[in-house]
Enzyme design. Structure first.
Site, PDB file in Angstrom:
ATOM      1  N   HIS A  48       0.871  -1.179   0.000  1.00 11.27           N
ATOM      2  CA  HIS A  48       0.000   0.000   0.000  1.00 11.27           C
ATOM      3  C   HIS A  48       0.909   1.232   0.000  1.00 11.27           C
ATOM      4  O   HIS A  48       2.031   1.174   0.490  1.00 11.27           O
ATOM      5  CB  HIS A  48      -0.843  -0.070   1.284  1.00 11.27           C
ATOM      6  CG  HIS A  48      -1.885   0.999   1.428  1.00 11.27           C
ATOM      7  ND1 HIS A  48      -1.590   2.276   1.835  1.00 11.27           N
ATOM      8  CD2 HIS A  48      -3.227   0.953   1.262  1.00 11.27           C
ATOM      9  CE1 HIS A  48      -2.721   2.978   1.901  1.00 11.27           C
ATOM     10  NE2 HIS A  48      -3.723   2.203   1.559  1.00 11.27           N
ATOM     11  N   ASP A  86       3.219  -4.453   7.388  1.00  9.02           N
ATOM     12  CA  ASP A  86       1.920  -3.787   7.310  1.00  9.02           C
ATOM     13  C   ASP A  86       0.847  -4.874   7.417  1.00  9.02           C
ATOM     14  O   ASP A  86       0.637  -5.640   6.476  1.00  9.02           O
ATOM     15  CB  ASP A  86       1.821  -3.033   5.980  1.00  9.02           C
ATOM     16  CG  ASP A  86       0.407  -2.540   5.690  1.00  9.02           C
ATOM     17  OD1 ASP A  86      -0.472  -2.696   6.562  1.00  9.02           O
ATOM     18  OD2 ASP A  86       0.176  -2.009   4.588  1.00  9.02           O
ATOM     19  N   GLN A  96      -4.521  -5.672   6.682  1.00  4.39           N
ATOM     20  CA  GLN A  96      -5.506  -6.604   6.141  1.00  4.39           C
ATOM     21  C   GLN A  96      -5.423  -7.962   6.832  1.00  4.39           C
ATOM     22  O   GLN A  96      -6.251  -8.830   6.568  1.00  4.39           O
ATOM     23  CB  GLN A  96      -5.305  -6.773   4.630  1.00  4.39           C
ATOM     24  CG  GLN A  96      -5.400  -5.473   3.840  1.00  4.39           C
ATOM     25  CD  GLN A  96      -6.791  -4.861   3.868  1.00  4.39           C
ATOM     26  OE1 GLN A  96      -7.796  -5.557   4.071  1.00  4.39           O
ATOM     27  NE2 GLN A  96      -6.878  -3.559   3.684  1.00  4.39           N
ATOM     28  N   LYS A 114     -10.400  -0.903  10.437  1.00  5.84           N
ATOM     29  CA  LYS A 114     -10.646  -2.045   9.557  1.00  5.84           C
ATOM     30  C   LYS A 114     -10.998  -3.295  10.354  1.00  5.84           C
ATOM     31  O   LYS A 114     -11.218  -4.365   9.787  1.00  5.84           O
ATOM     32  CB  LYS A 114      -9.413  -2.317   8.691  1.00  5.84           C
ATOM     33  CG  LYS A 114      -9.096  -1.226   7.674  1.00  5.84           C
ATOM     34  CD  LYS A 114      -8.018  -1.697   6.724  1.00  5.84           C
ATOM     35  CE  LYS A 114      -7.246  -0.614   6.026  1.00  5.84           C
ATOM     36  NZ  LYS A 114      -7.979   0.337   5.234  1.00  5.84           N
ATOM     37  N   CYS A 140      -4.819   2.603  -3.541  1.00  5.87           N
ATOM     38  CA  CYS A 140      -3.570   3.086  -2.939  1.00  5.87           C
ATOM     39  C   CYS A 140      -2.440   2.084  -3.138  1.00  5.87           C
ATOM     40  O   CYS A 140      -1.642   1.841  -2.222  1.00  5.87           O
ATOM     41  CB  CYS A 140      -3.750   3.411  -1.449  1.00  5.87           C
ATOM     42  SG  CYS A 140      -4.947   4.691  -1.150  1.00  5.87           S
TER      43      CYS A 140
END
Lengths: 160, 409
Positions: free
Chosen positions: B126, B202, B205, B228, B368
Site C-alpha cells: 500500500h 503492514d 488486512q 478495519k 492506494c
C-alpha cells in the site's frame, strides 16, 4: 433506476465507445498536458497543436471511466479549430454549467439565471449532456479531468 | 473442509448501519478492506466514555480521570494480547497504520539508515508502506528494491537471497489489500534476519481477519488500523520489539511524551508514551478495545474459517454466473476475502456507480497501490472485500447486479 439514465446519456456512451480525436502527437511541435484523478488513477493526456493562437489539431489519450473519457472526447470536438480565447470561453462555460446546476435549489436563482443567459453566447451543444453528473458529486471530478488539463495547457501555450 | 461456526446473518444485527437501506434496497456492504462497519458494542463503549468518564488521561488525580486512564491502558492490554505481544509497553497507539509506518521510517529509519543503504519492499505494498520510504530515500540517498508479484498473485521469492543482499530493512504487507494474497511473512522475515535486516510488517488486512501472533510472524514492527477491525477511525497501532523501540528517538514532540522539559532540552518519557505525543484519541482507543473484545468473543478462528468458505463461494459464484466476462485479478490460495476484478470492459468506476443503485458498496480505483496496478497493467480495478458479517446472499446480490450493468454498456 434513479438518475443513472441522466448520468449515462446515450451521447456520453457514444463518445466513450467511439472516442473522437483519439491518439498522440509528436511534441514538439504539439503541446502535451496530463491530468490525474488521484482518487481512481484515471488520466487524460491532451495534445494541442497550435497555429498562432488557434488550436489547429487536438488529440486525446489516457485511460479512465466512461465519464472522464467521454468528457475529454467531447471537449476535443468542441475546441478543435477554435482560438485559445474561444476554447477558454467554452471551458469556462462548461465548468459554470456544472457548478450552476449544483446551486439550482439555492436562493440566488435569479442572479444565477442572469449569468446563465450571459453565458448562452457559448453554445455547449452536446456537452450539456454531462450535466447529469451533478446528481453524482463524486463523478464531477471525472467530468472535469480533461478540462482542467485544458486550462493548464492554454495557460502554458499563452506564455509560449 | 473447515467448520463454519459463524452465523453471519444474525451477526448483521450487531451492526446498526447494516440495517439501513440504500436507494430503497438493503445495503450490501462489500468494502471492509477500506473500512469495516462498527458493532453496537464499540459505539456504546465510546458513548459511555463521553457520557460517564470523559477526562484527559495520565493527568488528573480525580475519579473520572483515573477511570479514563485505566480504560485506555486496559485497551492497550487487550490489543497486546490480541496480537500476542510480549509486553504492553510495546503497543504504541497512533492515528492509523499510516502514521505507525511513518513513525518507523522517521524514527528508526532516520537513526539507522545511511546513504547507499538498501530498503526492500514488495509490489503488493500500500502507498503507506512505500511513500514514507520514498521520502527518506530521496533525503538519505537510499536504494529501494522491489519483490515482484507472479501471475498467481503471490510474491516471487525465487531471487529473495539476491534481493536481500545489503538490505537494512524490509517493508512487507502481510495480506494484499488488492489481491487478497496471504504473504509468507515468516519465511521472508527469517531470511531478512539472517542478513541482519529489520522487518516492518503492514498487517492492516491481516489483523482484522486472521488470528495473529507477532512472535509467530517473526517481524520487528507491525502496523495496523483500528477502523478495519470493527473499531473506530482515528486509532491505529504500532507494535515494535522493545529493544528497538527503546533505542529509537521520539517521532512527534509535545505533551505526554516527556519526563522532563527545560529551557535546555527534554527527557523523553518511557515506552509506550515516548511515542504518544499530545492528548491521545481516548474514546477511539477505548472503542478499539471494545472491538478487540467483540472479535475475541466471536473468535478469530471462526472469522477466518467463515471468510475462507465465503471467499471460495464468491469466487465460484462469480465465475459460474458471469463466466468469461469476469476476470479475477489473483490470487491463488492462500488468500483472504479481498477480490479485485474486471467485468467486461466496463470501467470500475462505472461498475461501482451502477452497483450502488442496487445498494451494493464496492471500491473502484487503484486501492492506494499504484505500483501493483502498473504491474498488473491496469489503471483501476473493482474490489469486493468480505468480512465476518457478509453472507452468501451478499455475493448473490453482487453477481446479479453485475449482470445488470450490461444494460448500460
Amino acid at each position: 433506476m434513479s438518475g443513472l439514465e441522466d448520468l449515462y446519456r446515450e451521447i456520453i456512451l457514444d463518445h466513450y465507445r467511439t472516442p473522437r480525436n483519439r491518439g498522440e502527437m509528436e511534441c514538439p511541435p504539439a503541446h502535451r498536458g496530463e491530468g490525474f484523478n488521484p482518487l481512481c488513477g484515471d488520466d487524460v493526456v491532451l495534445y494541442i497543436l497550435a497555429d498562432g493562437d488557434t488550436i489547429a489539431d487536438v488529440k486525446i489519450s489516457g485511460n479512465g471511466c466512461s465519464i472522464s473519457q467521454a468528457s475529454a472526447s467531447m471537449m476535443s470536438t468542441a475546441i478543435k479549430g477554435k482560438t485559445f480565447a474561444d476554447a477558454k470561453a467554452i471551458n469556462k462555460a462548461f465548468k459554470k454549467s456544472l457548478s450552476l446546476s449544483e446551486e439550482e435549489e439555492g436562493e440566488a436563482d435569479s442572479a444565477e439565471e442572469a449569468e446563465t443567459n450571459e453565458d448562452n453566447s457559448v453554445d455547449l451543444g452536446d456537452l450539456q449532456a454531462l450535466q447529469g453528473v451533478m446528481k453524482f458529486p463524486v463523478r464531477i471530478k471525472c467530468a472535469t479531468l480533461g478540462w482542467n488539463v485544458l486550462s493548464e495547457s492554454l495557460e502554458k501555450l499563452n506564455l509560449d | 473442509m473447515s467448520v463454519n461456526t459463524l452465523n453471519s446473518a444474525s451477526l448483521k444485527a450487531d451492526f446498526p448501519l447494516l440495517g439501513r437501506q440504500v436507494h430503497g434496497k438493503p445495503i450490501v456492504y462489500l468494502d471492509s478492506a477500506a473500512t469495516s462497519q462498527k458493532p453496537r458494542a464499540v459505539l456504546e463503549a465510546m458513548t459511555t466514555y463521553y457520557d460517564d468518564y470523559n477526562a484527559n488521561v495520565h493527568r488528573g488525580a480525580y475519579l473520572i480521570a483515573e477511570q479514563s486512564t485505566t480504560e485506555m491502558e486496559l485497551a492497550r492490554q487487550k490489543v497486546q494480547h490480541f496480537i500476542g505481544a510480549p509486553a504492553q509497553e510495546e503497543i504504541i497507539f497512533t492515528k492509523n497504520a499510516t502514521e505507525a509506518l511513518n513513525l518507523v521510517v522517521n524514527s528508526w529509519g532516520r537513526s539507522n539508515l545511511q546513504p547507499g543503504d538498501a530498503v526492500l519492499l514488495s509490489l503488493l505494498e500500500h502507498h503507506s508502506n512505500i511513500v514514507p520510504w520514498h521520502i527518506l530515500a530521496k533525503e538519505r540517498d537510499l536504494e529501494l528494491r522491489w519483490i515482484s508479484v507472479g501471475d498467481d498473485g503471490h510474491l516471487d521469492l525465487s531471487n529473495l537471497d539476491k534481493l536481500l543482499d545489503g538490505v537494512k530493512v524490509v517493508g512487507i504487507s502481510a495480506m494484499s489489500n488488492v489481491l487478497g494474497t496471504v504473504v509468507p511473512v515468516r519465511a521472508i522475515a527469517d531470511a531478512a534476519h539472517e542478513r541482519g535486516a529489520v522487518v516492518v510488517c503492514d498487517a492492516c488486512q491481516l489483523v482484522p481477519h486472521r488470528a495473529c501472533d507477532v512472535i509467530e510472524l517473526g517481524v520487528d514492527f507491525l502496523a495496523f488500523s483500528g477502523h478495519k477491525m470493527c473499531g473506530p477511525t482515528g486509532i491505529g497501532v504500532l507494535w515494535g520489539r522493545r529493544e528497538l523501540l527503546e533505542e529509537m528517538p521520539p517521532f512527534l514532540g509535545g505533551g505526554e511524551m516527556i519526563l522532563d522539559v527545560s529551557t535546555e532540552g527534554f527527557l523523553p518519557n518511557e515506552l509506550p508514551w515516548k511515542f504518544e505525543a499530545g492528548t491521545p484519541p481516548i474514546a477511539e482507543t477505548i472503542g478499539l478495545g471494545a472491538a478487540v473484545d467483540y472479535l475475541t468473543d466471536i473468535g478469530m478462528e471462526a472469522i477466518a474459517d467463515h471468510e475462507e468458505s465465503l471467499t471460495a463461494y464468491a469466487l465460484k459464484t462469480l465465475e459460474d454466473r458471469l463466466g468469461e466476462s469476469i476476470v479475477i485479478h489473483g490470487a491463488a490460495h492462500p488468500r483472504g476475502g479481498t477480490i479485485s476484478f474486471a467485468y467486461r470492459d466496463i470501467h470500475p468506476h462505472d461498475i461501482s456507480q451502477i452497483l450502488d443503485q442496487h445498494g451494493i458498496c464496492v471500491r473502484a480505483g487503484h486501492h492506494c497501490a499504484k505500483p501493483l496496478m502498473r504491474h498488473l497493467g491496469v489503471t483501476a480495478t473493482a474490489r469486493a472485500s468480505l468480512y465476518l458479517y457478509n453472507t452468501e446472499s451478499d455475493i448473490d446480490c453482487l453477481a446479479y447486479a453485475l449482470n445488470e450493468t450490461a444494460a448500460f454498456f
